[in-house]
Design a protein around this motif. Structure first.
Motif, mmCIF file in Angstrom:
data_model
loop_
_atom_site.group_PDB
_atom_site.id
_atom_site.type_symbol
_atom_site.label_atom_id
_atom_site.label_comp_id
_atom_site.label_asym_id
_atom_site.label_seq_id
_atom_site.Cartn_x
_atom_site.Cartn_y
_atom_site.Cartn_z
ATOM 1 N N PRO A 1 1.680 -0.483 -10.561
ATOM 2 C CA PRO A 1 0.617 0.212 -9.830
ATOM 3 C C PRO A 1 -0.708 -0.542 -9.986
ATOM 4 O O PRO A 1 -0.997 -1.081 -11.057
ATOM 5 C CB PRO A 1 0.550 1.578 -10.512
ATOM 6 C CG PRO A 1 1.882 1.743 -11.157
ATOM 7 C CD PRO A 1 2.317 0.364 -11.565
ATOM 8 N N PRO B 149 2.972 3.967 -3.193
ATOM 9 C CA PRO B 149 3.227 4.161 -4.624
ATOM 10 C C PRO B 149 4.580 3.553 -5.020
ATOM 11 O O PRO B 149 5.515 3.496 -4.211
ATOM 12 C CB PRO B 149 3.239 5.683 -4.791
ATOM 13 C CG PRO B 149 3.514 6.227 -3.434
ATOM 14 C CD PRO B 149 2.982 5.226 -2.439
ATOM 15 N N ALA C 196 0.847 -1.211 0.000
ATOM 16 C CA ALA C 196 0.000 0.000 0.000
ATOM 17 C C ALA C 196 0.873 1.248 0.000
ATOM 18 O O ALA C 196 0.903 2.026 0.961
ATOM 19 C CB ALA C 196 -0.946 -0.015 1.196
ATOM 20 N N ASP D 95 -4.664 -0.067 -8.278
ATOM 21 C CA ASP D 95 -5.719 0.438 -7.382
ATOM 22 C C ASP D 95 -5.160 1.135 -6.137
ATOM 23 O O ASP D 95 -5.495 0.774 -5.009
ATOM 24 C CB ASP D 95 -6.660 -0.696 -6.965
ATOM 25 C CG ASP D 95 -7.377 -1.321 -8.149
ATOM 26 O OD1 ASP D 95 -7.693 -0.584 -9.094
ATOM 27 O OD2 ASP D 95 -7.596 -2.547 -8.111
ATOM 28 N N GLY D 96 -4.298 2.105 -6.313
ATOM 29 C CA GLY D 96 -3.768 2.867 -5.186
ATOM 30 C C GLY D 96 -2.658 2.169 -4.417
ATOM 31 O O GLY D 96 -2.190 2.673 -3.399
ATOM 32 N N ALA D 97 -2.241 1.008 -4.883
ATOM 33 C CA ALA D 97 -1.152 0.268 -4.245
ATOM 34 C C ALA D 97 -0.173 -0.151 -5.350
ATOM 35 O O ALA D 97 -0.323 0.255 -6.499
ATOM 36 C CB ALA D 97 -1.696 -0.957 -3.514
ATOM 37 N N THR D 98 0.802 -0.971 -4.980
ATOM 38 C CA THR D 98 1.766 -1.466 -5.960
ATOM 39 C C THR D 98 1.941 -2.963 -5.771
ATOM 40 O O THR D 98 2.139 -3.440 -4.661
ATOM 41 C CB THR D 98 3.132 -0.764 -5.790
ATOM 42 O OG1 THR D 98 2.945 0.649 -5.869
ATOM 43 C CG2 THR D 98 4.117 -1.203 -6.862
#
Length: 175
Positions: free
Chosen positions: A126, A38, A36, A128-131
Motif C-alpha cells: 500500500p 487497494p 490505483a 498513498d491510497g494506491a498499491t
C-alpha cells in the motif's frame, strides 16, 4: 592466410564460451507498477489462477491452449498446468506462499520449449491510497542460459511481458 582466419574464428569461439562460463549463475527480472486500487482488490486476481485470463499476457499466446487447474481453488497449493503452441510452451505453476493482500510466491516449472525451474513473486505494498505491485521472477542460469544470454537479453524479453501484465492488472483492478 586460411590458417590464421580459422585460428581467429576458433579463438573467438573459445572467448565467447569462457565469457559465458563466468557469467552469473542466477537471474532476476523485476517490474513494478503503481495501481490505483487497494491491495485487497488486486490480490485475488493474482492469487487465483482461474482469474489470470483477466490480466496475464501469457494467457493470450495461444487461444487453443489446454489448461488444467488443481489443488486448492486459490492460494497456497493451487496449481495450474498448461500445454500450448510454440509461443506458450508447456509448464506448470503452483502457489507456494500466499500472504493475504501482500505477497504470493509461485513455483514455475517450464517443460517446453526448454526446461527451467524458477520462482515468480508478486508483492503488493500500500502506498498513498494506491498499491505498488512488483512482479519478479528469479532462478538459476545453467551454462546454456548463460551462453544464450550473451545474444538475447532475458530482462528485456521477459520484462516487456511483465510490463504488459502489470498494465493489464492495473486496468482490471481499477474498474
Amino acid at each position: 592466410m586460411l590458417k590464421k582466419i580459422v585460428f581467429a574464428i576458433l579463438a573467438l569461439i573459445v572467448i565467447v564460451l569462457i565469457y559465458a562460463a563466468v557469467r552469473p549463475g542466477s537471474f532476476r527480472v523485476e517490474r513494478t507498477a503503481r495501481i490505483a486500487a487497494p491491495a485487497e482488490k488486486i490480490f485475488p486476481l493474482i492469487n487465483d489462477f482461474h482469474r489470470w485470463g483477466e490480466w496475464s499476457p501469457y494467457e493470450k499466446l495461444d487461444p487453443g491452449m489446454k489448461r488444467a487447474f488443481g489443488g486448492a481453488p486459490a492460494g497456497r497449493g493451487a496449481t495450474y498446468a498448461w500445454e500450448g503452441n510454440d509461443k506458450a510452451g508447456t509448464g506448470r505453476m503452483e502457489i507456494a506462499e500466499s500472504t493475504p493482500a501482500s505477497r504470493i510466491a509461485i513455483r514455475l516449472d517450464f517443460i517446453k520449449p526448454f526446461e527451467a525451474r524458477n520462482m515468480a513473486e508478486f508483492t503488493l505494498q500500500p502506498q498513498d491510497g494506491a498499491t505498488q505491485v512488483t512482479w519478479a521472477m528469479h532462478g538459476p542460469s545453467p551454462y546454456v542460459a548463460k551462453l544464450m544470454g550473451i545474444f538475447f537479453n532475458m530482462d528485456q524479453m521477459i520484462g516487456k511481458d511483465f510490463e504488459t501484465g502489470l498494465a493489464n492488472l492495473k486496468t482490471a483492478s481499477e474498474k
